[in-house]
Design an enzyme around this catalytic site. Structure first.
Site, PDB file in Angstrom:
ATOM      1  N   ALA A 140       5.091  -5.365   8.581  1.00 28.48           N
ATOM      2  CA  ALA A 140       5.290  -6.350   7.299  1.00 28.48           C
ATOM      3  C   ALA A 140       4.093  -6.429   7.210  1.00 28.48           C
ATOM      4  O   ALA A 140       2.954  -7.285   8.081  1.00 28.48           O
ATOM      5  CB  ALA A 140       5.683  -7.610   7.338  1.00 28.48           C
ATOM      6  N   GLY A 141       2.939  -5.974   5.396  1.00 23.16           N
ATOM      7  CA  GLY A 141       1.396  -6.129   5.753  1.00 23.16           C
ATOM      8  C   GLY A 141       0.738  -4.656   6.521  1.00 23.16           C
ATOM      9  O   GLY A 141       1.740  -3.791   6.324  1.00 23.16           O
ATOM     10  N   LYS A 176      12.824  -2.202   9.912  1.00 21.40           N
ATOM     11  CA  LYS A 176      12.019  -3.870   9.608  1.00 21.40           C
ATOM     12  C   LYS A 176      12.377  -4.751  10.468  1.00 21.40           C
ATOM     13  O   LYS A 176      13.270  -5.597   9.920  1.00 21.40           O
ATOM     14  CB  LYS A 176      12.773  -3.716   7.625  1.00 21.40           C
ATOM     15  CG  LYS A 176      11.444  -4.503   7.592  1.00 21.40           C
ATOM     16  CD  LYS A 176      10.750  -3.844   6.513  1.00 21.40           C
ATOM     17  CE  LYS A 176       9.625  -4.764   5.776  1.00 21.40           C
ATOM     18  NZ  LYS A 176       8.384  -4.567   5.493  1.00 21.40           N
ATOM     19  N   VAL A 235       0.791  -1.193  -0.216  1.00 21.85           N
ATOM     20  CA  VAL A 235       0.034  -0.132  -0.003  1.00 21.85           C
ATOM     21  C   VAL A 235       0.535   1.556  -0.153  1.00 21.85           C
ATOM     22  O   VAL A 235       0.444   2.820   0.095  1.00 21.85           O
ATOM     23  CB  VAL A 235      -1.363   0.530   0.860  1.00 21.85           C
ATOM     24  CG1 VAL A 235      -2.149  -0.709   1.333  1.00 21.85           C
ATOM     25  CG2 VAL A 235      -0.099  -0.261   2.856  1.00 21.85           C
ATOM     26  N   GLY A 291       3.729   8.173  -8.701  1.00 24.33           N
ATOM     27  CA  GLY A 291       4.655   8.229  -9.763  1.00 24.33           C
ATOM     28  C   GLY A 291       5.481   9.006  -8.522  1.00 24.33           C
ATOM     29  O   GLY A 291       6.756   9.692  -9.203  1.00 24.33           O
TER      30      GLY A 291
HETATM   31  N1  ATP Z   1       3.431   6.620  -4.368  1.00 21.64           N
HETATM   32  C1  ATP Z   1       3.503   5.705  -5.456  1.00 21.64           C
HETATM   33  N2  ATP Z   1       4.150   5.765  -6.391  1.00 21.64           N
HETATM   34  C2  ATP Z   1       4.669   5.777  -7.016  1.00 21.64           C
HETATM   35  N3  ATP Z   1       4.619   3.892  -6.979  1.00 21.64           N
HETATM   36  C3  ATP Z   1       4.020   3.620  -5.463  1.00 21.64           C
HETATM   37  C4  ATP Z   1       3.713   4.796  -4.489  1.00 21.64           C
HETATM   38  N4  ATP Z   1       3.734   3.891  -3.843  1.00 21.64           N
HETATM   39  C5  ATP Z   1       3.703   2.703  -4.114  1.00 21.64           C
HETATM   40  N5  ATP Z   1       4.020   2.466  -5.026  1.00 21.64           N
HETATM   41  C6  ATP Z   1       4.713   1.668  -5.564  1.00 21.64           C
HETATM   42  O1  ATP Z   1       4.562   0.524  -5.083  1.00 21.64           O
HETATM   43  C7  ATP Z   1       4.987  -1.067  -4.704  1.00 21.64           C
HETATM   44  C8  ATP Z   1       4.372  -1.041  -3.145  1.00 21.64           C
HETATM   45  O2  ATP Z   1       4.896   0.312  -2.576  1.00 21.64           O
HETATM   46  P1  ATP Z   1       5.171  -0.007  -0.940  1.00 21.64           P
HETATM   47  O3  ATP Z   1       6.123  -0.957  -1.422  1.00 21.64           O
HETATM   48  O4  ATP Z   1       5.947   1.101  -0.516  1.00 21.64           O
HETATM   49  O5  ATP Z   1       4.565  -0.890  -0.593  1.00 21.64           O
HETATM   50  P2  ATP Z   1       4.408  -1.865   1.121  1.00 21.64           P
HETATM   51  O6  ATP Z   1       2.923  -1.200   2.023  1.00 21.64           O
HETATM   52  O7  ATP Z   1       5.225  -1.075   1.930  1.00 21.64           O
HETATM   53  O8  ATP Z   1       4.958  -2.860   0.881  1.00 21.64           O
HETATM   54  P3  ATP Z   1       5.239  -4.048   2.304  1.00 21.64           P
HETATM   55  O9  ATP Z   1       4.716  -4.805   2.870  1.00 21.64           O
HETATM   56  O10 ATP Z   1       5.949  -5.202   0.866  1.00 21.64           O
HETATM   57  O11 ATP Z   1       6.373  -3.910   2.992  1.00 21.64           O
HETATM   58  C9  ATP Z   1       6.160  -0.365  -5.156  1.00 21.64           C
HETATM   59  O12 ATP Z   1       7.076  -1.307  -6.213  1.00 21.64           O
HETATM   60  C10 ATP Z   1       6.624   0.528  -5.067  1.00 21.64           C
HETATM   61  O13 ATP Z   1       7.017   1.556  -5.217  1.00 21.64           O
HETATM   62  C1  DNN Z   2       6.399 -10.477   0.737  1.00 20.87           C
HETATM   63  C2  DNN Z   2       5.145  -8.812   1.647  1.00 20.87           C
HETATM   64  N1  DNN Z   2       5.009  -8.127  -0.090  1.00 20.87           N
HETATM   65  C3  DNN Z   2       5.570  -8.601   2.683  1.00 20.87           C
HETATM   66  N2  DNN Z   2       6.657  -8.237   2.798  1.00 20.87           N
HETATM   67  C4  DNN Z   2       4.210  -9.115   3.104  1.00 20.87           C
HETATM   68  C5  DNN Z   2       3.501  -9.203   3.454  1.00 20.87           C
HETATM   69  C6  DNN Z   2       1.981 -10.252   4.659  1.00 20.87           C
HETATM   70  C7  DNN Z   2       0.776 -10.041   4.692  1.00 20.87           C
HETATM   71  C8  DNN Z   2       0.476 -11.178   5.340  1.00 20.87           C
HETATM   72  C9  DNN Z   2      -1.393 -11.220   5.098  1.00 20.87           C
HETATM   73  O1  DNN Z   2      -1.588  -9.660   5.913  1.00 20.87           O
HETATM   74  O2  DNN Z   2      -2.385 -11.955   4.612  1.00 20.87           O
HETATM   75 MG    MG Z   3       7.135  -2.227   2.635  1.00 29.29          MG
END
Ligand code: ATP
Ligand code: DNN
Ligand code: MG
Length: 266
Positions: free
Chosen positions: A132-133, A58, A34, A228
């Protein structure tokens, strides 16, 4: 931050303009992918620009191989020189508990995370902890979550706040309300909500959610990161972060004006 403040955990990041956040911010989300990492980087970029030192932790990185960049590396790439700490890394893209079980690697629990946060808070002005998530994803066989890590950190004398990164569109209000309720039930402080990826062409639900997210969260909307933001060659990330995050997170973004500007009348 002076020695006394470091010892009792009462230091404030007022110097970074982050009113109401006492130097430790747990970043959770309405789910995976997200924009938590991007939001963490945006907060870090503004703190660095204000002259603060920043550590990014992390606790459990999943879905990344030994030589690949993890979320803390992405924060560094986007925001600049933050201190990076990863306590566990699992190759499969799963919840940390599941990934640990399947890989045979050790889990990471609240005590270790809280002790690490305390150590980092003694050395850095701002400590960002990215889950995570979503909030209640399990990290170990006992079912400990990021919420337990924040609680364990509070038990060690710090005052962690939580930032909830939300998806923009239809479906986000329910998970936002559930996450906020889970935080309230644990007496954890929800600082606010940031929309992680605001679409270039927002639909009806996304526009309506700007007004409804604060109600669902019981906390203010503290930013909207445009789609973006991570890859614009013309606009430096720090500038984008500044105009996309509210003053409480060190930026200049105006929630009322943005929400009014996206209101869709009947
Ligand atoms: N505002 C944004 N503009 C461009 N790309 C974005 C934006 N927000 C998120 N993304 C893209 O969407 C994907 C998911 O974003 P991000 O890695 O920040 O999610 P996360 O919530 O940290 O996920 P996780 O649970 O895996 O840690 C990534 O490829 C990131 O570059
Ligand atoms: C691999 C992924 N991008 C995250 N690092 C882990 C997300 C776990 C989500 C589990 C769940 O809510 O079902
Ligand atoms: Mg992340």
């Amino acid at each position: 931050m002076n020695g006394d403040e470091a010892a009792n955990g009462t230091e404030s990041t007022e110097s970074s303009g982050m009113s109401g956040i006492d130097g430790v911010l747990f970043v959770t989300g309405t789910g995976t992918e997200v924009g938590k990492t991007v939001a963490t980087a945006a907060v870090a970029a503004l703190a660095l620009a204000a002259g603060c030192t920043v550590a990014v932790l992390k606790p459990g990185q999943t879905g990344v191989g030994p030589d690949e960049a993890g979320d803390v590396d992405e924060v560094c790439r986007l925001a600049g020189p933050v201190h990076r700490v990863e306590l566990a890394r699992y190759p499969e893209p799963l919840a940390p508990d599941t990934a640990a079980r399947r890989s045979g690697l050790p889990t990471v629990g609240p005590k270790r995370v809280a002790e690490t946060v305390v150590e980092l808070a003694e050395q850095y002005d701002l400590v960002l902890v990215e889950g995570a998530g979503g909030l209640l994803v399990r990290y170990d066989e006992e079912g400990h979550t990021l919420a337990d890590m924040a609680l364990a950190t509070a038990e060690l004398g710090l005052r962690p706040a939580v930032l909830l990164v939300a998806a923009a569109g239809l479906g986000t209000l329910n998970v936002t309300a559930l996450s906020a309720e889970a935080l309230r039930a644990r007496r954890l402080d929800l600082a606010g909500v940031v929309v992680g990826c605001w679409p270039a062409e927002p639909d009806l639900a996304s526009c309506c959610n700007l007004a409804d997210l604060p109600a669902s969260a019981g906390a203010p909307l503290l930013g909207v990161l445009p789609e973006g933001i991570t890859g614009s060659p013309e606009t430096p990330f720090q500038h984008s972060a500044r105009i996309s995050l509210a003053p409480a997170l060190g930026g200049t973004w105006d929630a009322a004006a943005f929400t009014a500007g996206h209101r869709i009348d009947f």
